[in-house]
Design a protein around this motif. Structure first.
Motif, mmCIF file in Angstrom:
data_model
loop_
_atom_site.group_PDB
_atom_site.id
_atom_site.type_symbol
_atom_site.label_atom_id
_atom_site.label_comp_id
_atom_site.label_asym_id
_atom_site.label_seq_id
_atom_site.Cartn_x
_atom_site.Cartn_y
_atom_site.Cartn_z
ATOM 1 N N HIS A 104 50.822 32.259 43.254
ATOM 2 C CA HIS A 104 50.419 30.865 43.428
ATOM 3 C C HIS A 104 48.963 30.730 43.864
ATOM 4 N N HIS A 105 48.302 31.847 44.078
ATOM 5 C CA HIS A 105 46.896 31.820 44.464
ATOM 6 C C HIS A 105 46.284 33.162 44.066
ATOM 7 N N SER A 106 44.951 33.241 44.082
ATOM 8 C CA SER A 106 44.271 34.435 43.601
ATOM 9 C C SER A 106 43.038 34.718 44.440
ATOM 10 N N PRO A 107 43.210 35.316 45.617
ATOM 11 C CA PRO A 107 42.047 35.638 46.446
ATOM 12 C C PRO A 107 41.162 36.671 45.774
ATOM 13 N N SER A 108 39.860 36.494 45.886
ATOM 14 C CA SER A 108 38.931 37.419 45.258
ATOM 15 C C SER A 108 39.025 38.808 45.872
ATOM 16 N N PRO A 210 40.430 35.796 35.945
ATOM 17 C CA PRO A 210 39.363 34.808 36.139
ATOM 18 C C PRO A 210 39.932 33.573 36.829
ATOM 19 N N PRO A 211 39.086 32.817 37.564
ATOM 20 C CA PRO A 211 37.636 32.988 37.670
ATOM 21 C C PRO A 211 37.184 33.656 38.956
ATOM 22 N N THR A 212 38.100 34.211 39.753
ATOM 23 C CA THR A 212 37.713 34.712 41.080
ATOM 24 C C THR A 212 37.496 36.225 41.099
ATOM 25 N N ASP A 277 29.971 41.362 31.889
ATOM 26 C CA ASP A 277 31.258 41.279 32.574
ATOM 27 C C ASP A 277 32.420 41.163 31.591
ATOM 28 N N GLY A 278 32.150 40.654 30.391
ATOM 29 C CA GLY A 278 33.207 40.550 29.395
ATOM 30 C C GLY A 278 33.787 41.881 28.979
ATOM 31 N N TRP A 279 33.058 42.959 29.232
ATOM 32 C CA TRP A 279 33.577 44.289 28.932
ATOM 33 C C TRP A 279 34.558 44.767 30.000
ATOM 34 N N PHE A 280 34.533 44.111 31.165
ATOM 35 C CA PHE A 280 35.413 44.487 32.267
ATOM 36 C C PHE A 280 36.517 43.445 32.429
ATOM 37 N N GLN A 281 37.363 43.333 31.421
ATOM 38 C CA GLN A 281 38.474 42.400 31.476
ATOM 39 C C GLN A 281 39.777 43.168 31.280
#
Length: 332
Positions: A104-108, A210-212, A277-281
């Motif tokens: 329910h949440h996504s801490p960085s 994404p996005p955190t 950063d798109g290479w690190f997905q």
């Protein structure tokens, strides 16, 4: 004063616990995945096969899969032996939650400051023993680290109690009586530490969603602050920094992996940070915390030991997982 004497980066793939006969079953999941990330963009499986062809089909024979599985097992055994030789007192384990506990949440970035972690069934056998085990953490060190990071401009989440592992309940059709730790951590406890981890601090980096997501540069900076904080810790202890995660996946990219390995071995922070950063997905994002280990160990003069690099394939278009096994040993 505390000393950082050992670093490690190790994959935690479920394939490492599968018989080679079963590897191709994972390929069905890849074929049905509409977002297979490869070189900066997502592909459907038909798009990927049209782009890459079926050149990886030759690696899908049972003989080939069996040989690669044996190499992975031998590499894991050597990684565990290197860890034992380092005689660690305290560990920092860097990993992630893959929507196992954070739904329910996504801490960085979160640091676990609780007293203990739980592992065991219904976690899969590659990740846990066949019985419930409780491992001691290091809440005093965790709280100290949170304060040090806050002072250096990192706004962190203080996770002081493990949430329920809802992925486990959903996927394994069984609810545990205890909060099973996410697989990034359980793999290290079980495969590297022999179910006897020292007092340790789990650090959760949101690499996947994404996005955190912290950037590569942020993960490198995290390693710098972590290094300085540990070296200022007054206890006379031997500390290991361990990153749990793989190289390129769920689309294997050997060329990219070899470039990453060269940059890690040469402490090439600028080169790592320059990669878009798109290479690190997707799973490839786990490479970011390898850089954290690299930064935390550089001051020791340790050189990276690459035990093995084993790309493990499961479809003709080259989906699978790049298994990289490496450590930095400052003992010798």
């Amino acid at each position: 004063m505390a000393k950082i004497v050992f670093g490690m980066a190790v994959p935690h793939s479920g394939m490492l616990g599968q018989a080679p006969e079963d590897w191709l079953k994972n390929g069905e999941r890849d074929r049905n995945n509409p977002e297979l990330w490869f070189r900066g963009r997502s592909w459907s499986y038909p798009e990927l096969e049209a782009h890459r062809g079926t050149v990886f089909e030759k690696f899908l024979t049972l003989e080939e899969r069996t040989a690669r599985a044996k190499r992975c097992r031998a590499a894991l055994d050597e990684m565990a032996a290197a860890y034992r030789r380092a005689k660690i007192d305290v560990a920092i384990i860097l990993g992630k939650d893959q929507q196992e506990i954070f739904v329910h949440h996504s801490p960085s970035i979160a640091i676990y400051s609780g007293a203990e972690v739980h592992n065991g069934p219904p976690q899969r056998p590659v990740y846990a023993p066949d019985h419930h085990v409780v491992h001691a953490c290091h809440p005093t060190l965790a709280t100290y680290l949170i304060r040090k990071f806050q002072a250096q401009g990192f706004d962190l989440t203080d996770l002081f109690e493990w949430p329920e592992n809802v992925w486990m309940e959903k996927q394994m059709k069984r609810k545990a009586d205890y909060p099973v730790v996410p697989h990034a951590y359980s793999f290290v406890y079980h495969q590297i530490m022999g179910d006897q981890p020292p007092p340790h601090v789990p650090v959760l980096m949101n690499l996947f969603y994404p996005p955190t997501q912290p950037s590569m540069a942020r993960c490198i900076e995290f390693g710098r602050v972590l290094r300085d904080a540990i070296l200022a810790w007054p206890d006379d202890v031997r500390v290991a920094i361990i990153a749990s995660g793989g190289l390129s996946h769920f689309v294997n990219d050997e060329q990219f992996d070899q470039d990453i390995l060269q940059k890690l071995a040469s402490y090439d922070y600028a080169g790592l940070s320059a990669i878009p950063d798109g290479w690190f997905q997707s799973g490839t994002s786990e490479i970011k915390i390898y850089s954290t280990v690299m930064m935390a160990l550089q001051h020791t003069g340790a050189r990276m030991t690459l035990v093995d690099y084993v790309p493990c394939w499961r479809t003709p278009a080259g989906t699978g997982e790049g298994m990289g096994f490496m450590y930095w040993d400052a003992v010798n």
